[in-house]
Design an enzyme around this catalytic site. Structure first.
Site, PDB file in Angstrom:
ATOM      1  N   LYS A 165       0.855  -1.190   0.000  1.00 15.10           N
ATOM      2  CA  LYS A 165       0.000   0.000   0.000  1.00 15.10           C
ATOM      3  C   LYS A 165       0.894   1.244   0.000  1.00 15.10           C
ATOM      4  O   LYS A 165       1.593   1.524   0.976  1.00 15.10           O
ATOM      5  CB  LYS A 165      -0.912  -0.029   1.241  1.00 15.10           C
ATOM      6  CG  LYS A 165      -1.983  -1.113   1.148  1.00 15.10           C
ATOM      7  CD  LYS A 165      -2.919  -0.833  -0.005  1.00 15.10           C
ATOM      8  CE  LYS A 165      -3.743  -2.031  -0.410  1.00 15.10           C
ATOM      9  NZ  LYS A 165      -4.502  -1.800  -1.657  1.00 15.10           N
ATOM     10  N   ASP A 193       0.453  -0.620  -4.952  1.00 19.74           N
ATOM     11  CA  ASP A 193      -0.916  -0.129  -5.174  1.00 19.74           C
ATOM     12  C   ASP A 193      -1.072   1.234  -4.501  1.00 19.74           C
ATOM     13  O   ASP A 193      -1.089   1.331  -3.272  1.00 19.74           O
ATOM     14  CB  ASP A 193      -1.922  -1.129  -4.600  1.00 19.74           C
ATOM     15  CG  ASP A 193      -3.362  -0.759  -4.929  1.00 19.74           C
ATOM     16  OD1 ASP A 193      -3.581   0.307  -5.553  1.00 19.74           O
ATOM     17  OD2 ASP A 193      -4.275  -1.529  -4.558  1.00 19.74           O
ATOM     18  N   GLU A 218      -0.179  -0.249  -9.567  1.00 16.29           N
ATOM     19  CA  GLU A 218      -1.649  -0.335  -9.550  1.00 16.29           C
ATOM     20  C   GLU A 218      -2.268   1.015  -9.220  1.00 16.29           C
ATOM     21  O   GLU A 218      -1.894   1.658  -8.240  1.00 16.29           O
ATOM     22  CB  GLU A 218      -2.098  -1.388  -8.526  1.00 16.29           C
ATOM     23  CG  GLU A 218      -3.620  -1.518  -8.437  1.00 16.29           C
ATOM     24  CD  GLU A 218      -4.082  -2.798  -7.750  1.00 16.29           C
ATOM     25  OE1 GLU A 218      -3.292  -3.765  -7.667  1.00 16.29           O
ATOM     26  OE2 GLU A 218      -5.243  -2.837  -7.299  1.00 16.29           O
ATOM     27  N   ASP A 241      -7.778  -0.584 -11.057  1.00 21.86           N
ATOM     28  CA  ASP A 241      -8.722  -1.108 -10.064  1.00 21.86           C
ATOM     29  C   ASP A 241      -9.909  -0.150  -9.923  1.00 21.86           C
ATOM     30  O   ASP A 241     -10.961  -0.335 -10.564  1.00 21.86           O
ATOM     31  CB  ASP A 241      -7.990  -1.301  -8.723  1.00 21.86           C
ATOM     32  CG  ASP A 241      -8.864  -1.852  -7.613  1.00 21.86           C
ATOM     33  OD1 ASP A 241     -10.089  -1.926  -7.789  1.00 21.86           O
ATOM     34  OD2 ASP A 241      -8.333  -2.207  -6.543  1.00 21.86           O
ATOM     35  N   LYS A 265     -13.580  -6.264  -8.169  1.00 18.94           N
ATOM     36  CA  LYS A 265     -14.157  -6.330  -6.826  1.00 18.94           C
ATOM     37  C   LYS A 265     -15.655  -6.587  -7.011  1.00 18.94           C
ATOM     38  O   LYS A 265     -16.342  -5.811  -7.684  1.00 18.94           O
ATOM     39  CB  LYS A 265     -13.931  -5.015  -6.076  1.00 18.94           C
ATOM     40  CG  LYS A 265     -12.479  -4.781  -5.673  1.00 18.94           C
ATOM     41  CD  LYS A 265     -12.346  -3.528  -4.850  1.00 18.94           C
ATOM     42  CE  LYS A 265     -11.030  -3.485  -4.086  1.00 18.94           C
ATOM     43  NZ  LYS A 265      -9.859  -3.205  -4.922  1.00 18.94           N
TER      44      LYS A 265
HETATM   45 MG    MG Z   1      -6.242  -2.006  -5.650  1.00 17.70          MG
END
Ligand code: MG
Length: 378
Positions: A165, A193, A218, A241, A265
């Site tokens: 992250k 990401d 990402e 994403d 997702k």
């Molecule tokens: Mg992501």
């Protein structure tokens, strides 16, 4: 088959590690999840779950789930839960948008279809491919050294894909990526990401500074156009994403060659029905996928396992076992991680049985012939 009663339960899912931190200083320590139960005149009950990643990640929030369900539930009484085309169209007619609200209902209907037909959801979604699904492990945002230390810990749990992250201050993010990359072994995969956190000039600096490293990038920036501009100035494999939230967006991004991997997702798209459409288009267009959800517990993890396991193995970049991140089990029969992988249940439906004691009393209950719907709690 007809729907006779719809219920919703609120459940708190505390994080095993205390908190989960990502771009922009966002953090969650207890996830607020909602479980939907659909009862039918056939005596079968189906279950679904939706759990936003807090109120400021995607345009979704836990209170919105329950408000949306209270809006939709009365319209679904008496409908056939196995006719998911008409049912999803009815939901769209009664509540425009808000795909995350519809996700748990759609998942519960797939659970019912599986139970009614005696088949696992993965079979209905195309059939299991391979023995199991490879998982990734998210590394919560922290000091570079502490994030690097997590790699060995998670590798010991069987994970070989690590999703870092970032999306914070660029110099710190460069240090984070370099520190974690230094811990990698052959066969490990690293994804940085940013969760929309960088402005384009910041993203441009980061991708150039880590140019020599083997790392996927990402969703660096907030808008699709910003991400595309970064994609066009880096050689790193690229994941989209948050920007890919519909079929038109997927097709546009594919036409622009804007990514190599898409993150699907389930609740971002509105349930297994739309997620399967996107999954099948990705396969047809040669795009690999991470299959997951915004967050969740055992029921979400089961839904992910069925969608991921029925996706051709070659196109499965990774998936997520959210139930091993949180401390509260909410269903028996959910997938359990084994050496960094999980498998879809071979039982009918999702193959999970909710632990009613963990769910507590319903916060929403709408029944056929009932004098008035009951609403309680948050
Ligand atoms: Mg992501």
């Amino acid at each position: 088959m007809k729907i006779t009663r719809l219920l919703a339960y609120q459940v708190d899912l505390p994080l095993r590690e205390g908190s989960y931190n990502w771009s922009g200083g966002k953090s969650v320590s207890v996830f607020d999840s909602t479980v939907v139960r659909i009862e039918t005149d056939a005596g079968l009950a189906g279950h679904g779950e939706v759990c936003p990643l807090g109120p400021s990640y995607l345009p979704s929030y836990a209170g919105g789930v329950r408000a949306g369900l209270a809006e939709l539930f009365p319209h679904l009484l008496g409908e056939d839960p196995l006719a998911m085309g008409p049912l999803n169209r009815l939901m769209e007619q009664r509540l425009k948008g808000h795909p995350y609200v519809k996700s748990a209902i759609d998942i519960a209907c797939w659970d019912l279809l599986g139970q009614a037909s005696g088949l696992p959801v993965a079979t209905l979604l195309g059939g299991r491919d391979g023995d199991s699904v490879e998982l990734y492990r998210a590394i919560s945002q922290d000091e570079p050294k502490r994030m690097a230390e997590k790699v060995a810990l998670y590798r010991a749990e069987g994970y070989r894909k690590f999703q870092l992250k970032v999306g914070g201050e660029p110099d710190t993010d460069i240090a984070r990526i370099k520190a974690v990359a230094a811990e990698l072994r052959t066969g490990d995969v690293l994804v940085a990401d940013a969760n929309t956190g960088w402005l384009p000039h910041q993203a441009a600096r980061v991708v150039r500074a880590v140019d020599a490293l083997d790392v996927y990038i990402e969703q660096p920036c907030l808008s699709y156009e910003e991400c595309l501009s970064i994609r066009r100035r880096t050689g790193h494999p690229f994941v989209l994403d948050e920007s890919v939230d519909s079929i038109p967006m997927l097709l546009r991004a594919h036409a622009d060659q804007a990514m190599d991997v898409v993150n699907i997702k389930i609740s971002k798209l509105g349930g297994l029905t739309p997620a399967r459409q996107v999954r099948d288009l990705c396969v047809a267009m040669g795009i690999a996928m991470t299959i997951e959800d915004s967050w969740g517990g055992d029921i979400t993890t089961a839904a992910i396992a069925h969608l991921a396991h029925s996706t051709p193995e070659r196109f499965r970049f990774s998936a997520t076992d959210f139930n091993s991140y949180v401390t509260v089990p909410i269903a028996d029969g959910a997938p359990a991680r084994v050496r960094g992988r999980m498998a879809a249940s071979e039982r009918p439906g999702l193959g999970v049985t909710p632990i009613m004691g963990a769910l507590g009393a319903p916060v929403l209950s709408f029944a056929s012939g009932a004098p008035a719907p009951t609403r309680s709690g948050r």
